[in-house]
Scaffold this active site. Sequence first.
Site, PDB file in Angstrom:
ATOM      1  N   VAL A  54       0.835  -1.201   0.000  1.00  0.00           N
ATOM      2  CA  VAL A  54       0.000   0.000   0.000  1.00  0.00           C
ATOM      3  C   VAL A  54       0.874   1.257   0.000  1.00  0.00           C
ATOM      4  CG1 VAL A  54      -1.582   1.391   1.424  1.00  0.00           C
ATOM      5  CG2 VAL A  54      -2.089  -1.014   0.962  1.00  0.00           C
ATOM      6  N   THR A  57       2.668   1.649  -3.299  1.00  0.00           N
ATOM      7  CA  THR A  57       1.736   2.056  -4.351  1.00  0.00           C
ATOM      8  C   THR A  57       1.315   3.506  -4.186  1.00  0.00           C
ATOM      9  OG1 THR A  57       0.921  -0.200  -4.592  1.00  0.00           O
ATOM     10  CG2 THR A  57      -0.524   1.566  -5.397  1.00  0.00           C
ATOM     11  N   GLU A  58       1.040   3.908  -2.954  1.00  0.00           N
ATOM     12  CA  GLU A  58       0.552   5.263  -2.690  1.00  0.00           C
ATOM     13  C   GLU A  58       1.610   6.324  -2.936  1.00  0.00           C
ATOM     14  OE1 GLU A  58      -2.451   6.362  -2.035  1.00  0.00           O
ATOM     15  OE2 GLU A  58      -3.392   4.401  -1.897  1.00  0.00           O
ATOM     16  N   SER A  59       2.830   6.098  -2.452  1.00  0.00           N
ATOM     17  CA  SER A  59       3.815   7.185  -2.490  1.00  0.00           C
ATOM     18  C   SER A  59       5.233   6.762  -2.848  1.00  0.00           C
ATOM     19  CB  SER A  59       3.872   7.866  -1.122  1.00  0.00           C
ATOM     20  OG  SER A  59       4.439   6.968  -0.167  1.00  0.00           O
ATOM     21  N   TYR A 134      -7.141  -0.678  -8.252  1.00  0.00           N
ATOM     22  CA  TYR A 134      -6.180  -0.313  -7.197  1.00  0.00           C
ATOM     23  C   TYR A 134      -5.878  -1.532  -6.320  1.00  0.00           C
ATOM     24  CZ  TYR A 134      -4.430   1.598  -2.807  1.00  0.00           C
ATOM     25  OH  TYR A 134      -3.677   1.831  -1.686  1.00  0.00           O
TER      26      TYR A 134
END
Length: 144
Positions: A54, A57-59, A134
């Site tokens: 997560v 993927t996010e940052s 996602y």
Amino acid sequence: MRHLTFAALVALATVTAASDAAARGRHHQTGHVPAIVSHEAAKAGVPQRIAHAVIKTESGYNCRARNRSGAAGAGQLMPATARSLGVRNVFDCRQNIAASMRYLRAAINRGGAGCAGVSLYETGVGARPRCSAYGRRVMRSASL
């Protein structure tokens, strides 16, 4: 005397470069952010592979990340979500990741530890649990 002055300049440049990198949120180069993710995931009871997938993927483990919609920090928390989770500074790695792991735990509790639960991290824990692109991307990244 010249060598001492040159050595002092090199030392100063090294310290300045390190503090500049930290200010830009590039802690991931030293392993700092992944260690926080591991620690906070364990505290929240989130599977390590999902937690890392997560945040990656996010940052990309960037604590200074910001997107156009206003999400910020390593976990890309929206301002209202961050406030509801008690985050005072979304760019503080530890605060952001700790809150992100608590939110991910809530998403998993509601939708399960698979694609549907992970998808709720993006859509919101109040949404109907369903697998999204996602969620598939995160699960692929986690090799699950």
